[in-house]
Design an enzyme around this catalytic site. Structure first.
Site: not given
Ligand code: IDP
Ligand code: MG
Length: 153
Positions: A10, A50, A113, A116, A127
């Protein structure tokens, strides 16, 4: 079972100069890079990628973050790649991610974080096709392959 999965380093990983250190971890584990490019994600691509999150209150910030700076998109191949790579990446909330995982070592945030990775075999197929054309994916043999796995693996 040999699988392919999609990863995105990212914008926070790119801006913080972590690309090489992250890719090294996957190469060290034995995964083969079969696709690799730096791209700028459009708002439409972000909404596709997303789609499960566009209604969430944090989505506007997520879209701005993901589209403002480039990402490194990568397809990795190897044994049980989807599950093994999700484990190497760590949970979404990096504050809860164990040391040794990429999120655990490089981030302390849920939204910034670092990386992805596809969350299931079905998602991975979709994807990979969303981010890479067929001709951008490469079939070749790693010279280390015969040392990475036993013949029955
Ligand atoms: P993942 O990346 O671990 O698969 P997902 O639930 O698919 O998690 O969410 C995609 C991305 O959306 C996350 O990596 C993060 O960047 C963002 N995200 C998910 N949940 C939150 C939240 O509660 N607050 C802020 N950003 C979030
Ligand atoms: Mg995800």
């Amino acid at each position: 079972m040999k699988e392919r999965t999609l990863l995105l380093l990212k914008p926070d990983a790119v801006m913080r100069g972590l690309i090489g250190r992250i890719i090294t971890r996957f190469e060290s584990k034995g995964f083969k890079i079969v696709g690799l490019k730096m791209i700028h994600i459009s708002k439409d691509l972000s909404k596709d990628h997303y789609a499960h999150l566009t209604a969430k209150p944090f989505y506007p910030d997520l879209e701005k973050f993901m589209t403002e700076n480039p990402v490194v998109a990568m397809v990795l191949e190897g044994k049980e790649a989807v599950e093994v790579i999700r484990n190497i990446v760590g949970p979404t909330n990096a504050s809860k991610a164990a040391g040794g995982t990429i999120r655990g070592d490089f981030s302390n945030s849920t939204s910034r974080n670092i990386i992805h990775a596809s969350d299931s075999k079905e998602t991975a197929v979709k994807e990979v096709a969303r981010f890479f054309k067929k001709e951008e994916l490469h079939d070749y043999k790693l010279v280390s392959e015969s040392f990475l796995y036993a013949s029955d693996e």
